[in-house]
Design an enzyme around this catalytic site. Structure first.
Site, PDB file in Angstrom:
ATOM      1  N   HIS A  62     -14.509 -41.393   7.228  1.00 50.00           N
ATOM      2  CA  HIS A  62     -13.846 -41.964   6.055  1.00 50.00           C
ATOM      3  C   HIS A  62     -14.888 -42.877   5.366  1.00 50.00           C
ATOM      4  CE1 HIS A  62     -12.603 -45.224   8.346  1.00 50.00           C
ATOM      5  NE2 HIS A  62     -12.200 -45.933   7.446  1.00 50.00           N
ATOM      6  N   ASP A  66     -17.355 -50.001   6.326  1.00 52.65           N
ATOM      7  CA  ASP A  66     -17.936 -50.363   7.633  1.00 52.65           C
ATOM      8  C   ASP A  66     -18.356 -49.018   8.575  1.00 52.65           C
ATOM      9  OD1 ASP A  66     -14.870 -50.062   7.499  1.00 52.65           O
ATOM     10  OD2 ASP A  66     -14.580 -50.818   9.253  1.00 52.65           O
ATOM     11  N   HIS A  67     -17.975 -47.732   7.809  1.00 54.59           N
ATOM     12  CA  HIS A  67     -18.339 -46.657   8.449  1.00 54.59           C
ATOM     13  C   HIS A  67     -19.281 -45.872   8.148  1.00 54.59           C
ATOM     14  CE1 HIS A  67     -14.348 -46.796  11.277  1.00 54.59           C
ATOM     15  NE2 HIS A  67     -13.984 -47.739   9.894  1.00 54.59           N
ATOM     16  N   HIS A 139      -4.451 -43.223   7.357  1.00 51.90           N
ATOM     17  CA  HIS A 139      -5.109 -44.452   6.894  1.00 51.90           C
ATOM     18  C   HIS A 139      -5.011 -44.652   5.464  1.00 51.90           C
ATOM     19  CE1 HIS A 139      -7.669 -47.562   7.724  1.00 51.90           C
ATOM     20  NE2 HIS A 139      -8.866 -47.323   7.398  1.00 51.90           N
TER      21      HIS A 139
HETATM   22 ZN   LIG Z   1     -13.020 -49.284   9.899  1.00 55.73          ZN
HETATM   23 ZN   LIG Z   2     -10.944 -47.820   7.332  1.00 57.95          ZN
END
Ligand SMILES: [Zn+2]
Ligand SMILES: [Zn+2]
Length: 305
Positions: A62, A66-67, A139
């Site tokens: 996603h 942070d990803h 999420h």
């Molecule tokens: Zn995350």
């Molecule tokens: Zn996330």
């Protein structure tokens, strides 16, 4: 033959001195798969010794920072290293816009082809001997979980049987081992099932992305050899986890249990847990075969011969 799973980044949301941003690497037969690409992923690739192989595919769960913040840096470095092999990046819609903004604003002009594939649920990649599947999980923004699943491998080869049938040792044996029929020098057709044992199952590794409890993830993880599951909060913060659509050890362990997974590894650990043993204890209460990831942890899965 084995599959190597290397945890390049195991923090949740914010990196810490010990934990880099989320990134999981799977090395299989000379090909490298990255699941998520948090900030610093390229440095972790160097530290781990995995480096930047030509055969590299990236799967983004996603578009939370942070990803994905590791992608610009990694593409920049691959460009400086004069990579020529195409780079495949899979992820939810929005990935293309994110990368095109970066490319325009910093003038990134890689000489390799950047093949961005915005995907959804289903089989998103089918190769000769493995598939990658995705499902939508729970999420705060659209998020995919992924499974890397090997197709069954041909059964054990019986050389004496091949000899009996008149197949001489050499390239024809190799073809039979790969599941292809061959013709002997005297013109007889030999089918692989005449010289091979029953097919052998391959491994299945599942990566959760960020998610709260998800039935779709349970289905995806059905019979997995390894389930890598986010675990942002401990059980005492389950209300907060529900609000933020993240997981506790209970959610991760219940997913592993209901899916009949062999092994669970918790990752995406919040910076609040200097000592994550509370997460481990809570998960093991439900699913004993659990461990907590740390940066550069390596797990090797070996195929039976
Ligand atoms: Zn995350
Ligand atoms: Zn996330």
């Amino acid at each position: 033959m084995s599959i190597e799973v290397v945890f390049l980044g195991t923090s949740g949301s914010i990196p810490t001195p010990e934990r880099s941003a989320p990134c999981l690497a799977i090395k299989r037969m000379g090909e490298l798969f990255l699941f998520d690409c948090g900030e610093g992923a390229q440095r972790q690739l160097i530290r781990s010794g995995l480096g930047f192989p030509a055969k590299l595919k990236i799967f983004i769960s996603h578009l939370h920072g942070d990803h994905v913040f590791g992608l610009p840096g990694l593409i920049h470095t691959l460009s400086l290293l004069d990579r020529r092999a195409p780079l495949d990046i899979y992820g939810p819609p929005g990935l293309r816009d994110f990368l095109s903004c970066i490319r325009t604003t910093v003038g990134l002009k890689p000489r390799f082809e950047l093949r961005i594939r915005e995907v959804g649920e289903g089989i998103i990649l089918s190769a000769r001997d493995y598939v990658v599947k995705a499902v939508w999980v729970e999420h705060s923004i659209p998020t995919l979980a992924y499974a890397l699943e090997e197709k069954p491998r041909p059964g054990r080869f019986h050389p004496e049987r091949a000899k009996e049938l008149g197949v001489p040792e050499g390239p024809l044996w190799k073809q039979l081992q790969l599941g292809m029929p061959v013709r002997t020098p005297d013109g007889r057709l030999v089918r692989p099932e005449e010289v091979l044992g029953p097919p052998r199952r391959g491994f299945k590794i599942v990566y959760s992305g960020d998610t709260g409890w998800s039935e779709a993830l349970v289905e995806l993880a059905r019979g997995a050899d390894l389930l890598v599951h986010e675990c942002m909060f401990d059980n005492s913060l389950s209300e907060r986890a529900k609000e933020d659509k993240h997981s506790t050890p209970e959610v991760a362990a219940r997913t592993a249990l209901e899916a009949g997974a062999q092994r669970l590894v918790l990752t995406h650990i919040s910076a609040r847990y200097k000592d994550p043993s509370v997460l481990l204890e809570q998960a093991r209460a439900l699913f004993p075969n659990t461990m907590i990831a740390h940066d550069l942890l390596r797990i090797e899965l070996w195929h039976e011969e």
